[in-house]
Design an enzyme around this catalytic site. Structure first.
Site, mmCIF file in Angstrom:
data_model
loop_
_atom_site.group_PDB
_atom_site.id
_atom_site.type_symbol
_atom_site.label_atom_id
_atom_site.label_comp_id
_atom_site.label_asym_id
_atom_site.label_seq_id
_atom_site.Cartn_x
_atom_site.Cartn_y
_atom_site.Cartn_z
ATOM 1 C CD GLU A 22 -3.061 -0.752 0.139
ATOM 2 O OE1 GLU A 22 -3.495 0.407 0.007
ATOM 3 O OE2 GLU A 22 -3.438 -1.702 -0.582
ATOM 4 C CB SER A 47 -50.993 -31.922 38.765
ATOM 5 O OG SER A 47 -52.182 -32.535 38.311
#
Length: 786
Positions: free
Chosen positions: A99, A462
């Site tokens: 770069e 229950s």
């Protein structure tokens, strides 16, 4: 008189030249002044480079287990910021070669590069990317937008010059290497290393470092996954530049150049698969931080120990398979063996995966998984599907090339299976502070994202009865109180016909002690008890356990659990029994840290303190008491009896005496529950169909759901010592006749010891027999009742 010399006339050309110079100088001066003022104004528009001092990277949300395993990650951008000193030097060299090889020589702008880019523009007439230094890219990525204009380029130059004056080269490189887009949703070199190679940045080899460094120029074009050939060319260019710049020697270059690239699609490295947990945390974090939750880099530590979550998922999946296999094999669509064999899918649903049958024999079958590995399935692991041993493949329910579902059992053998049609949920809590220890909302999250552990509205059946019994004990009833188990007709104007409830076994046993009625889950006793205690008092009691008013119907059907609740709510309610009578609130998030590790939130739940003195007003940090210690002890005694002698005796295989809980079954077996606990952990297991289809005859809570709870507890209680049930002050024992709940002679062999609160202990004796001893018929009756 002397003659004066006449001056030569000025030439027209000289005059014009002077005027031209004047105009040019004036123009240049004006242009320079205009440029100066333009740049001065433009400088005012530039963003403050000081914000680079406190950069907030867009980092995804990470969610961890209590023991630090990654559960999930949310956010579009994958980023792992690293300080400069943690970035390998050779990786930095690769980027400089690719770069900006003059990075350490220029002052932010490489004028040679700009001239080169300008000459290309003049020669071709096309605007090409180029001339941007790393510093200029930092300016663009952090401070400017992505529009491609000359004005933006000018701003880049101005900002780059400013950045170089204020920040060191190392600081600029660190910003760049953590920000740059690398493809595959990865931003920064560390994220790219994970995205392409599944490695930490420090573990990359030279050829991989070069590949990473080649990406910023065009991440979509040079992506080694999307276009490996072009990416390889770019990688080799970077390696050549590294050689030319003497970052590497010829030997290293040749070695790296010869290596093929092995970049592959990488998934997030989830260490603990708990997607229901991850989604719950995601929703809570978005509620707290909004959409910023996905970009702030927050790290969330949950209350989930990984070994308990794994145990919960395994228990749920195993229990659903057991139910599914009891109800038969749904069959497969046979493939035509003459055609090319179909490959099994790579998808995994829960603990099941596909395989292709390749051979059948007297010992079983051979199948091939998606990865081409062979597995053997013995016939005993196929027997549930009612397949007989074949004398030839034509007589078998299975044929060569059939695609079947298989799973691996706990003993590592393989078995024929199918994706269960039934669903389930499981929740475990720490009863002393409400911390969620495990949660599974279904067989497979990808198959169904509906979280049944938190979102479902199922009748508790229950499982609600202990709330009614608690309300009764608070009203002066005792475990020895007698309620008649006999037919009852309830007139309800809202119903077309009178309600005639029955027991599960459709039998009646007459006068029954509450202890027996609860452990045998006798419906008619619960209804009569609710009538005597009062519906409103029972609702008020249930709300102290954490239920909301809308969950509780104001009719006698409440006695059979006709309201609704999710497993998390049932676990919260049963935590009251487990912890001594205190209400705790479930919570999942233990701690939240920002991306720098600073703690933003730490849970401070209300915690049970059994030794603390009773206070009329709630104390900060302490869980409020909602039932007395005496009532809680009596309920624990009753619920332990459910395991020892009632509907949950299957749990005795755990070999402990400190287990307590209650099974739950709704009308037509549409829901099966078990809610159970020890002093240190409470858990709720549910099984049913999402559309409330009946589970089938005999599929009660004790048969269908309890095995899930047991399987989980094998892991959860492995290193947990038993804790005895110690009576608090105010609890006494009395030797009573179970037939009437009154005191009896100590010589009466049919008497039992029963617990009472000191206010309710019986003071009168059972009516004496004329013979002094009960009859054989009475003995039988008493034995049946207790």
């Amino acid at each position: 008189m002397p003659i004066r010399k006449q001056p030569k006339p000025k030439s027209l050309l000289a005059t014009l030249f002077k005027w031209l110079v004047f105009v040019i100088l004036a123009f240049l001066g004006t242009f320079a002044a205009a440029c100066y003022f333009f740049l001065l104004e433009l400088d005012k528009e530039l963003p403050d480079i000081g914000q680079l001092q406190h950069v907030q990277y867009q980092i995804p949300l990470d969610i961890y287990s209590q023991d630090g395993l990654l559960i999930g990650q949310f956010g579009e951008k994958r980023r792992i910021p690293l300080p400069f000193e943690k970035i390998p030097q050779q990786q930095i060299n690769a980027f400089l070669a690719a770069e900006d090889d003059r990075f350490y020589k220029h002052s932010g702008v490489d004028f040679k590069g700009l001239l080169r880019a300008s000459s290309q523009l003049l020669a071709t007439g096309k605007k090409r990317q180029g001339g941007s230094t790393i510093t200029m890219q930092v300016a663009r990525n952090f401070l400017l937008n992505n529009e491609k204009t000359y004005l933006r380029k000018l701003k880049e130059i101005m900002l780059a010059l400013k950045i170089e004056k204020r920040y060191s080269k190392q600081q600029i490189l660190e910003l760049y290497l953590n920000k740059i887009y690398m493809g595959q949703r990865a931003y920064g070199v560390a994220a790219a290393s994970q995205a392409y190679y599944g490695k930490d940045l420090a573990d990359l080899e030279l050829h991989q470092q070069a590949m990473i460094a080649g990406l910023p120029k065009a991440p979509s074009v040079f992506n080694p996954i999307a276009d490996p050939d072009r990416a390889l060319q770019r990688r080799n260019y970077v390696l050549r530049r590294m050689l030319e710049l003497q970052y590497i020697n010829q030997r290293d270059y040749d070695k790296a150049l010869a290596k093929p690239d092995n970049a592959t699609q990488q998934t997030i490295n989830v260490e603990l698969y708990a997607p229901y947990i991850a989604e719950m945390v995601r929703q809570e974090m978005v509620g707290k931080y909004g959409e910023d939750a996905y970009t702030l880099g927050l790290k969330v530590r949950t209350t989930i120990p990984s070994h308990l979550q794994i145990a919960a998922d395994r228990a749920l999946q195993q229990t659903l398979h057991q139910y599914d296999e009891r109800h038969g094999y749904r069959g497969i669509h046979h493939k035509n063996p003459a055609k090319t064999a179909t490959s099994p899918s790579s998808s995994v649903v829960g603990d099941t995966r596909q395989a292709r049958v390749t051979a059948l024999s007297a010992n079983g079958l051979i199948a091939k998984l998606h990865d081409n590995s062979d597995i053997a399935i013995p016939w005993q692991n196929i027997a549930w599907a009612q397949l007989s041993k074949p004398t030839g493949s034509s007589h078998s329910f299975l044929q060569i090339n059939d695609i079947v579902w298989v799973r691996q059992l706990n003993d590592q053998s393989w078995a024929l299976t199918q994706i269960p049609a039934v669903e389930g949920a499981f929740v475990a809590l720490n009863p002393n502070n409400g911390a969620i220890l495990a949660l599974s909302g279904g067989f497979d999250f990808a198959h169904s994202k509906y979280n049944r552990a938190t979102q479902s509205k199922r009748q508790p059946g229950s499982g609600f009865k202990p709330i009614i019994y608690t309300a009764a004990l608070e009203k002066g009833f005792t475990p020895a109180s007698i309620i008649n188990d006999a037919p009852i007709v309830i007139e309800d104007p809202s119903l077309e016909n009178d309600w005639r409830p029955v027991n599960y076994n459709r039998r009646f046993v007459g006068p029954t002690p509450l202890r027996v009625a609860l452990r045998e889950s006798i419906n008619l006793v619960s209804i009569r008890l609710l009538q005597e205690v009062g519906i409103q008092h029972t609702i008020d009691t249930a709300m102290r356990f954490g239920f909301d008013r809308e969950q509780l119907p104001g009719t006698l059907s409440l006695a059979l659990g006709s309201g609704y609740a999710a497993p998390l709510k049932m676990a919260e309610a049963y935590a009251v029994f487990a912890n001594g009578g205190f209400a705790v609130k479930p919570y999942l998030i233990e701690q939240i840290e920002d991306h720098n590790g600073a703690v933003l939130f730490r849970a401070n739940p209300e915690t049970v303190c059994t030794e603390c003195p009773e206070q009329e007003q709630p104390q900060p940090g302490r869980a409020p008491r909602v039932i007395s210690a005496k009532v809680n002890f009596l309920m624990n005694s009753l619920l332990r009896d459910v395991v020892q002698r009632g509907t949950a005796t299957q749990a005795k295989q755990l070999g402990r005496n400190d287990l307590a809980g209650k099974t739950g079954t709704t009308n037509e077996q549409r829901d099966a529950w078990f809610n159970g606990f020890t002093a240190d952990i409470v858990a709720s297991a549910w099984l049913g169909f999402d559309n409330s289809t009946p589970l089938g005859r005999g599929e009660t809570g004790g048969k269908a759901a309890l095995p899930m709870w047991i399987e989980f507890m094998k892991t959860a209680l492995r290193d947990s010592p038993e804790k005895p049930l110690t009576p608090p002050n105010g609890i006494v024992q009395a030797y009573i006749n179970p037939a009437d709940g009154l005191l009896t002679n100590p010589n009466n062999k049919n008497g039992i010891w029963e617990y009472f609160s000191e206010e309710t202990v019986p003071t009168s004796f059972s009516a004496p027999r004329q013979t002094g001893e009960p009859t054989e018929e009475e003995l039988d009756t008493e034995a049946t009742l207790f």
